[in-house]
Scaffold this motif. Structure first.
Motif, PDB file in Angstrom:
ATOM      1  N   TYR A 145     -11.207   1.959  -1.661  1.00 39.89           N
ATOM      2  CA  TYR A 145     -10.677   0.809  -2.314  1.00 39.89           C
ATOM      3  C   TYR A 145     -11.740   0.253  -3.416  1.00 39.89           C
ATOM      4  CZ  TYR A 145      -8.361   0.463   1.918  1.00 39.89           C
ATOM      5  OH  TYR A 145      -8.397   0.875   3.881  1.00 39.89           O
ATOM      6  N   ARG A 166       0.646  -1.416  -0.084  1.00 42.18           N
ATOM      7  CA  ARG A 166       0.334  -0.068  -0.057  1.00 42.18           C
ATOM      8  C   ARG A 166       0.765   0.761   0.323  1.00 42.18           C
ATOM      9  NH1 ARG A 166      -3.502  -3.638   3.273  1.00 42.18           N
ATOM     10  NH2 ARG A 166      -5.389  -3.969   1.992  1.00 42.18           N
ATOM     11  N   LEU A 186      -9.634  -0.223   8.169  1.00 47.99           N
ATOM     12  CA  LEU A 186      -8.955  -1.593   7.530  1.00 47.99           C
ATOM     13  C   LEU A 186      -8.048  -2.139   8.254  1.00 47.99           C
ATOM     14  CD1 LEU A 186      -8.636  -3.362   5.426  1.00 47.99           C
ATOM     15  CD2 LEU A 186      -7.404  -1.855   3.740  1.00 47.99           C
ATOM     16  N   LYS A 213      -9.461   3.665   5.955  1.00 46.26           N
ATOM     17  CA  LYS A 213      -8.064   3.348   5.581  1.00 46.26           C
ATOM     18  C   LYS A 213      -7.535   2.603   7.370  1.00 46.26           C
ATOM     19  CE  LYS A 213      -5.370   6.574   2.460  1.00 46.26           C
ATOM     20  NZ  LYS A 213      -3.771   7.286   2.731  1.00 46.26           N
ATOM     21  N   PRO A 259      -3.937   1.633  -2.294  1.00 47.84           N
ATOM     22  CA  PRO A 259      -5.029   0.598  -1.769  1.00 47.84           C
ATOM     23  C   PRO A 259      -5.160  -0.290  -1.480  1.00 47.84           C
ATOM     24  CG  PRO A 259      -6.104   2.743  -2.536  1.00 47.84           C
ATOM     25  CD  PRO A 259      -4.866   1.995  -3.612  1.00 47.84           C
ATOM     26  N   THR A 260      -5.370  -1.098  -2.735  1.00 51.19           N
ATOM     27  CA  THR A 260      -5.278  -3.058  -2.510  1.00 51.19           C
ATOM     28  C   THR A 260      -4.074  -3.507  -2.607  1.00 51.19           C
ATOM     29  OG1 THR A 260      -5.655  -2.791  -5.162  1.00 51.19           O
ATOM     30  CG2 THR A 260      -8.006  -2.663  -3.896  1.00 51.19           C
ATOM     31  N   MET A 306     -15.349  -7.200   0.169  1.00 47.77           N
ATOM     32  CA  MET A 306     -13.537  -6.836   0.624  1.00 47.77           C
ATOM     33  C   MET A 306     -12.823  -7.341   1.708  1.00 47.77           C
ATOM     34  SD  MET A 306     -10.522  -4.158   0.003  1.00 47.77           S
ATOM     35  CE  MET A 306      -9.614  -4.001   0.250  1.00 47.77           C
TER      36      MET A 306
END
Length: 321
Positions: free
Chosen positions: A254, A46, A219, A216, A110-111, A261
């Motif tokens: 994302y 990331r 996650l 963020k 992001p991924t 996700m």
């Protein structure tokens, strides 16, 4: 120089550790001259490491650069000077002239999976003489002039000709490159971009810094311990927003829905543990948040198209070959 000898510019390469050291990424830059940089980026993380930003080869230029970014796969965050954020995704090309941020904060994937090409062009008289063939310098000047009146980059899906051109650039960088050939690639790309539409993309999503930050941090909480399950409602309450808002932030950052996700993260981690650890399937199921092994097997089959035991057997056979 002999006919078969190839001209070489300065080459800069970085190794980019992947998240949890699962993959190893790379960046390869060719400095054609002081006003033209062209790079291939393939990362499984990331964030880019600090070593990239400490490189003297990327010291800040006195002139605002014209940047062209093409994304083959993944997502790249683009922080704008206006304070908002948007994202470049697969098959999109972005043209920017001083409207996006710079430095470390400007590079977030992001991924944790991104592949793309970047061209950095520093306007100068030398640049004009270097790309004057076929009037490419006029095309560059026109693009820069149009971009200078905007407060955000032009981001759009590339047409077939542009896609073919960036594929060729990728091949030329990865192979035994020739700076003359790469210069021709850039000239061709500029000429193709001369017809690009500057109309605003009404479908494009923009986020505030706080919205991106919430997505963020949410996650991070989820991935810190996959054995614990966190509902969207629980996390939304933690950040003082509605459940629907949190889900919208997730999708914006994302490119995936909240549940999709999280399911993908669990299943990828499960596959990694099956391959690399000696844990039983029951232990792995619990590790990624499934107390019921039958539900874990169903979820694994749906995502990987194979049952966990068969996946383990296949990978064991690969190891002993």
């Amino acid at each position: 120089m002999g006919r078969n000898e190839k001209q070489k510019g300065t080459q800069i390469q970085f190794t980019i550790p992947g998240k949890n050291n699962e993959h190893e990424g790379k960046m390869k830059w060719i400095v054609l001259n002081e006003c033209l940089y062209i790079g291939y980026i393939d990362v499984w993380s990331r964030y880019l490491p600090d070593s990239v930003f400490r490189s003297p080869s990327f010291r800040k230029q006195g002139t605002v650069p014209f940047k062209i970014n093409y994304c083959f796969k993944g997502r790249c965050e683009v922080g704008l000077n206006s304070g908002t954020t948007t994202f470049v995704t697969g098959d999109e090309i972005a043209l920017d002239y001083g409207t996006s941020g710079d430095g470390k904060k400007a590079f977030f994937y992001p991924t944790a999976e991104y592949e793309g090409i970047e061209v950095i062009i520093v306007p100068s008289e030398k640049l004009s003489s270097e790309i004057s063939i076929f009037g490419a310098e006029k095309t560059a000047d026109n693009l820069i002039e149009k971009l200078s009146h905007r407060n955000e980059p032009v981001i759009t899906v590339a047409d077939k000709r542009v896609k073919r051109c960036v594929e060729e650039i990728k091949e030329d960088i990865q192979g035994d490159y020739d700076t003359n050939l790469l210069m021709a690639d850039i000239i061709k790309l500029l000429l193709l971009l001369g017809d690009i539409s500057f109309d605003a993309d009404k479908r494009r999503t923009y986020c505030t810094p706080s919205q991106v930050d919430i997505a963020k941090k949410a996650l991070e909480i989820i991935t810190e311990d996959l054995s614990s399950r966190h509902t969207a409602a629980e996390l939304a309450a933690k950040f003082g927003v509605s459940e629907s808002s949190l889900k919208n932030y997730f999708r914006a950052v994302y490119g995936r829905g909240y549940n999709d996700m999280i399911r993908e993260i669990r299943m990828k981690k499960a596959a990694e543990l099956i391959i690399s650890s000696k844990k039983s399937l029951g232990e792995i199921a619990e590790k990624v948040g499934y107390q019921n092994q039958s539900r874990f097997s169903d979820a694994f089959l749906k995502y990987h198209k194979v049952l966990p035991m068969e996946f383990k057997r296949r990978n064991f056979k690969e190891k002993i070959k």
